[in-house]
Design a protein around this motif. Structure first.
Motif, short mmCIF file in Angstrom:
data_model
loop_
_atom_site.label_atom_id
_atom_site.label_comp_id
_atom_site.label_asym_id
_atom_site.label_seq_id
_atom_site.Cartn_x
_atom_site.Cartn_y
_atom_site.Cartn_z
N ARG A 160 0.82 -1.21 0.00
CA ARG A 160 0.00 0.00 0.00
C ARG A 160 0.85 1.26 0.00
N ASN A 161 1.99 1.22 0.70
CA ASN A 161 2.89 2.37 0.70
C ASN A 161 3.35 2.70 -0.72
N ILE A 162 3.76 1.68 -1.45
CA ILE A 162 4.27 1.90 -2.80
C ILE A 162 3.17 2.37 -3.74
N ALA A 163 1.94 1.92 -3.49
CA ALA A 163 0.83 2.18 -4.42
C ALA A 163 0.09 3.49 -4.17
N VAL A 164 0.50 4.27 -3.18
CA VAL A 164 -0.27 5.46 -2.80
C VAL A 164 -0.53 6.39 -3.99
N VAL A 165 0.51 6.83 -4.67
CA VAL A 165 0.33 7.79 -5.76
C VAL A 165 -0.36 7.17 -6.97
N PRO A 166 0.04 5.96 -7.42
CA PRO A 166 -0.69 5.35 -8.54
C PRO A 166 -2.19 5.21 -8.29
N GLU A 167 -2.57 4.92 -7.06
CA GLU A 167 -4.00 4.82 -6.75
C GLU A 167 -4.68 6.18 -6.88
N LEU A 168 -4.01 7.23 -6.44
CA LEU A 168 -4.56 8.58 -6.60
C LEU A 168 -4.68 8.96 -8.08
N LEU A 169 -3.76 8.41 -8.88
CA LEU A 169 -3.77 8.68 -10.32
C LEU A 169 -4.72 7.74 -11.07
N LYS A 170 -5.41 6.86 -10.33
CA LYS A 170 -6.41 5.95 -10.90
C LYS A 170 -5.80 4.89 -11.83
N TRP A 171 -4.57 4.45 -11.51
CA TRP A 171 -4.00 3.34 -12.27
C TRP A 171 -4.81 2.08 -11.96
N ASN A 172 -4.90 1.16 -12.93
CA ASN A 172 -5.57 -0.11 -12.64
C ASN A 172 -4.64 -1.02 -11.83
N LYS A 173 -5.24 -2.02 -11.19
CA LYS A 173 -4.49 -2.86 -10.26
C LYS A 173 -3.34 -3.61 -10.93
N LYS A 174 -3.56 -4.07 -12.15
CA LYS A 174 -2.50 -4.82 -12.84
C LYS A 174 -1.30 -3.92 -13.13
N LYS A 175 -1.56 -2.70 -13.56
CA LYS A 175 -0.46 -1.78 -13.86
C LYS A 175 0.34 -1.48 -12.59
N ILE A 176 -0.37 -1.29 -11.47
CA ILE A 176 0.33 -1.03 -10.20
C ILE A 176 1.16 -2.24 -9.80
N ALA A 177 0.56 -3.44 -9.90
CA ALA A 177 1.27 -4.66 -9.50
C ALA A 177 2.50 -4.90 -10.36
N ASP A 178 2.36 -4.72 -11.67
CA ASP A 178 3.49 -4.96 -12.57
C ASP A 178 4.63 -3.99 -12.29
N ARG A 179 4.29 -2.72 -12.12
CA ARG A 179 5.33 -1.71 -11.87
C ARG A 179 5.98 -1.93 -10.50
N THR A 180 5.18 -2.34 -9.52
CA THR A 180 5.72 -2.63 -8.18
C THR A 180 6.74 -3.75 -8.23
N LEU A 181 6.40 -4.85 -8.90
CA LEU A 181 7.32 -5.98 -9.00
C LEU A 181 8.59 -5.60 -9.76
N GLU A 182 8.44 -4.80 -10.78
CA GLU A 182 9.61 -4.34 -11.54
C GLU A 182 10.58 -3.59 -10.63
N LEU A 183 10.05 -2.71 -9.79
CA LEU A 183 10.91 -1.92 -8.91
C LEU A 183 11.50 -2.77 -7.79
N LEU A 184 10.72 -3.72 -7.26
CA LEU A 184 11.26 -4.61 -6.24
C LEU A 184 12.49 -5.34 -6.76
N HIS A 185 12.42 -5.83 -7.99
CA HIS A 185 13.55 -6.56 -8.56
C HIS A 185 14.75 -5.64 -8.75
N LYS A 186 14.51 -4.43 -9.23
CA LYS A 186 15.61 -3.50 -9.45
C LYS A 186 16.27 -3.08 -8.13
N LEU A 187 15.47 -3.02 -7.08
CA LEU A 187 15.98 -2.60 -5.78
C LEU A 187 16.39 -3.78 -4.90
N HIS A 188 16.38 -4.98 -5.49
CA HIS A 188 16.82 -6.19 -4.79
C HIS A 188 16.04 -6.42 -3.50
#
Length: 219
Positions: free
Chosen positions: A94-122
């Motif tokens: 939820r912390n990571i998704a705060v701004v995308p939710e305000l921007l009305k991103w769909n759940k899949k877009k938020i989830a995909d972008r979140t996983l991408e960043l988790l991998h990049k940040l190890h």
């Protein structure tokens, strides 16, 4: 573009920022250098109005930020805080998704972008259901970086984002930074650096992975 004109801020009658002026151009990285207490953090906070200036003007893309809706202003700025700034009652997800939710991103877009960043940040995927108090300092800081990067904000403010990371983790993230820059379309990134020589040299290596950058000494 970010432009500060004769900006000052006092706390309890003592100047924290005294008549500072500078400009960070589109897609430029501006690095603020200075000793502890010289006003670097306060300067960053005034740009997204976490702290209001006492005098002077701040413009983003030629618009005076005093005349902008605060929520709209902040949704266009990614801010990596020195202490991570995570909401303690929100999970990492939820912390990571705060701004995308305000921007009305769909759940899949938020989830995909979140996983991408988790991998990049190890960071492991199972961290998503944990809460900030269950994370190490370095993990909290990396989650804060993910939250700042997720929405591809045109402006990125960074306040010692790598301070709690060990050298191995810094080196790992260093190898990913060039991709971060391309994918987040960073227009302006202001980075508060330690006055300690060893830490500053470490930051120099990290910053080189982004792009060319300009230093500004704050006194």
């Amino acid at each position: 573009m970010i432009r500060l004109e004769s900006v000052s801020k006092n706390f309890n009658g003592k100047p924290a920022v005294d008549n500072i002026s500078f400009q960070a151009n589109e897609k430029e990285m501006l690095v603020l250098l200075g000793t502890s207490g010289c006003g670097k953090t306060t300067t960053l906070k005034m740009i997204n109005r976490l702290v209001e200036s006492d005098s002077g003007e701040i413009f983003i893309n030629e618009k005076n930020i005093r005349h902008q809706n605060i929520q709209e202003l902040r949704m266009g700025i990614g801010f990596v805080m020195q202490n991570s700034g995570l909401f303690p009652h929100y999970s990492v997800r939820r912390n990571i998704a705060v701004v995308p939710e305000l921007l009305k991103w769909n759940k899949k877009k938020i989830a995909d972008r979140t996983l991408e960043l988790l991998h990049k940040l190890h960071l492991p995927e199972d961290i998503l259901e944990r809460f900030p108090n269950e994370l190490s300092g370095g993990q909290q800081q990396r989650v804060g970086i993910a939250r700042a990067l997720i929405a591809n904000s045109p402006i990125l403010l960074m306040d010692e984002p790598f301070g709690a990371l060990d050298n191995i983790t810094k080196a790992d993230i260093h190898s990913e930074q060039f991709n971060f820059t391309k994918q987040t379309s960073v227009w302006n990134a202001l980075q508060k650096l330690s006055s300690d020589r060893q830490n500053t040299e470490s930051y120099d290596l990290l910053m080189k992975a982004f792009s060319d950058y300009r230093k500004l000494q704050i006194v």
